[in-house]
Design an enzyme around this catalytic site. Structure first.
Site, PDB file in Angstrom:
ATOM      1  N   LYS A  98     -11.899 -29.305  -0.276  1.00  0.00           N
ATOM      2  CA  LYS A  98     -11.163 -28.518   0.714  1.00  0.00           C
ATOM      3  C   LYS A  98     -10.754 -27.217   0.036  1.00  0.00           C
ATOM      4  O   LYS A  98     -10.041 -27.229  -0.967  1.00  0.00           O
ATOM      5  CB  LYS A  98      -9.929 -29.274   1.206  1.00  0.00           C
ATOM      6  CG  LYS A  98      -9.091 -28.470   2.194  1.00  0.00           C
ATOM      7  CD  LYS A  98      -7.753 -29.135   2.479  1.00  0.00           C
ATOM      8  CE  LYS A  98      -6.882 -28.227   3.347  1.00  0.00           C
ATOM      9  NZ  LYS A  98      -5.493 -28.713   3.449  1.00  0.00           N
ATOM     10  N   GLY A 159       4.071 -26.537   6.294  1.00  0.00           N
ATOM     11  CA  GLY A 159       5.426 -27.012   6.067  1.00  0.00           C
ATOM     12  C   GLY A 159       6.439 -26.643   7.127  1.00  0.00           C
ATOM     13  O   GLY A 159       7.601 -27.053   7.034  1.00  0.00           O
ATOM     14  N   ALA A 185      -2.068 -28.262   8.942  1.00  0.00           N
ATOM     15  CA  ALA A 185      -0.822 -27.553   8.625  1.00  0.00           C
ATOM     16  C   ALA A 185       0.001 -27.252   9.868  1.00  0.00           C
ATOM     17  O   ALA A 185      -0.511 -26.795  10.882  1.00  0.00           O
ATOM     18  CB  ALA A 185      -1.083 -26.261   7.858  1.00  0.00           C
ATOM     19  N   GLY A 186       1.298 -27.533   9.761  1.00  0.00           N
ATOM     20  CA  GLY A 186       2.244 -27.167  10.797  1.00  0.00           C
ATOM     21  C   GLY A 186       2.463 -28.181  11.894  1.00  0.00           C
ATOM     22  O   GLY A 186       3.304 -27.973  12.766  1.00  0.00           O
ATOM     23  N   ASN A 207       0.852 -33.865   6.528  1.00  0.00           N
ATOM     24  CA  ASN A 207       1.554 -34.284   5.320  1.00  0.00           C
ATOM     25  C   ASN A 207       3.068 -34.188   5.501  1.00  0.00           C
ATOM     26  O   ASN A 207       3.770 -35.195   5.560  1.00  0.00           O
ATOM     27  CB  ASN A 207       1.104 -33.461   4.112  1.00  0.00           C
ATOM     28  CG  ASN A 207       1.874 -33.803   2.840  1.00  0.00           C
ATOM     29  OD1 ASN A 207       2.187 -32.936   2.033  1.00  0.00           O
ATOM     30  ND2 ASN A 207       2.204 -35.067   2.635  1.00  0.00           N
ATOM     31  N   THR A 208       3.578 -32.957   5.630  1.00  0.00           N
ATOM     32  CA  THR A 208       5.027 -32.745   5.635  1.00  0.00           C
ATOM     33  C   THR A 208       5.757 -33.600   6.659  1.00  0.00           C
ATOM     34  O   THR A 208       6.760 -34.253   6.342  1.00  0.00           O
ATOM     35  CB  THR A 208       5.345 -31.259   5.879  1.00  0.00           C
ATOM     36  OG1 THR A 208       4.747 -30.467   4.848  1.00  0.00           O
ATOM     37  CG2 THR A 208       6.851 -31.029   5.880  1.00  0.00           C
TER      38      THR A 208
END
Length: 263
Positions: A98, A159, A185-186, A207-208
């Site tokens: 990635k 994040g 992301a996000g 993830n976050t």
């Protein structure tokens, strides 16, 4: 027939990918992977020792069940990303990578020019490249043209947990895609993942939102269910939206009731 995701000839039954950057411990990460049944986990190369089979993170990943996707987090330009990818291949034997090229630590947004350069060069070197990118339909086409195996546009800055902030351009990327689109992301809530899948994305990476939840394992399960539900809704065919009301019950043959007795 099962609804499988295919990237570069490899098939996956789960459309939820997991990042590993923010978990409180490797053991929680392991429990999350087991709970949500993710088959793709991405790991920053700067956080692991690929030469050590007892590495805290790598020892918790069952590579027989989960595809290991190293990422080039920390790279500021194409040259650094290429170097990290080569180190990953030498250390792990995988040619999957990635690409993350992020020069600005404040915005953490990917550099489109350097991302394209790195992708093109690594494809020439035999890598299966999944580039992390801005929500740019033209860049998505260029990355496909140079051989990206999938494209990974962000929903919002990493994040932030804001969810999909540029729906129109994201839909453009999905509509014109010749390779799988993974929203990365996000995504801050299971509903965000469901929406991404309803729009036609092929997978989501989280993830976050999972790692910082009060109960990460339960949140991972919620994201897994939301991803499945969103994909099912997309395949079922969502109804079109309309700015005016449309009756769901018949408007003809109404029953007339004499209310004169109330007088």
């Amino acid at each position: 027939m099962a609804d499988m995701l295919t990237i570069a000839g490899k098939t996956f039954s789960s459309r939820l990918f997991i990042g590993t950057g923010k978990f409180a411990s490797p053991e929680i990460m392991r429990d999350v992977l087991q709970a949500c049944k993710s088959q793709m986990v991405t790991v920053a190369l700067r956080r692991v020792n690929l030469a050590d089979p007892e590495d805290d993170i790598m020892s918790q990943i069952d590579t027989g069940e989960t595809n290991f996707l190293p990422n080039t987090s920390g790279a500021r330009n194409a040259e650094e990303a290429i170097r990290l990818a080569e180190l990953a291949r030498a250390g792990s034997g995988t040619n999957w990578v990635k690409i993350e090229v992020v020069p600005d630590p404040r915005t953490l947004l990917p550099d489109p020019i350097e991302t394209l350069k790195a992708t093109e060069e690594l494809v020439k070197r035999g890598f299966i490249v999944l580039p992390y990118m801005n929500v740019d339909p033209i860049l998505a086409l260029r990355l496909q043209d140079v051989g990206a195996a999938a494209v990974m546009p962000l929903a919002a800055p990493i994040g932030t947990n804001l969810g999909i902030t540029n729906r129109l351009q994201l839909e453009m990327i999905i509509e014109q895609a010749r390779v799988p689109v993974v929203i990365d992301a996000g995504l801050g809530a299971p509903s965000h993942a469901a929406l991404a899948m309803e729009l036609g994305a092929d997978a989501v990476l989280v993830n976050t939102a999972i790692a910082v939840a009060d109960k990460p394992v339960a949140m991972a399960e919620a994201f897994a269910m939301a991803t499945i539900a969103g994909r099912a809704a997309y395949l079922a065919g969502l109804g079109s939206q309309c700015p005016v009301a449309s009756a769901s019950s018949p408007v003809s043959g109404n029953i007339t009731v004499d209310l004169d007795f109330l007088d």
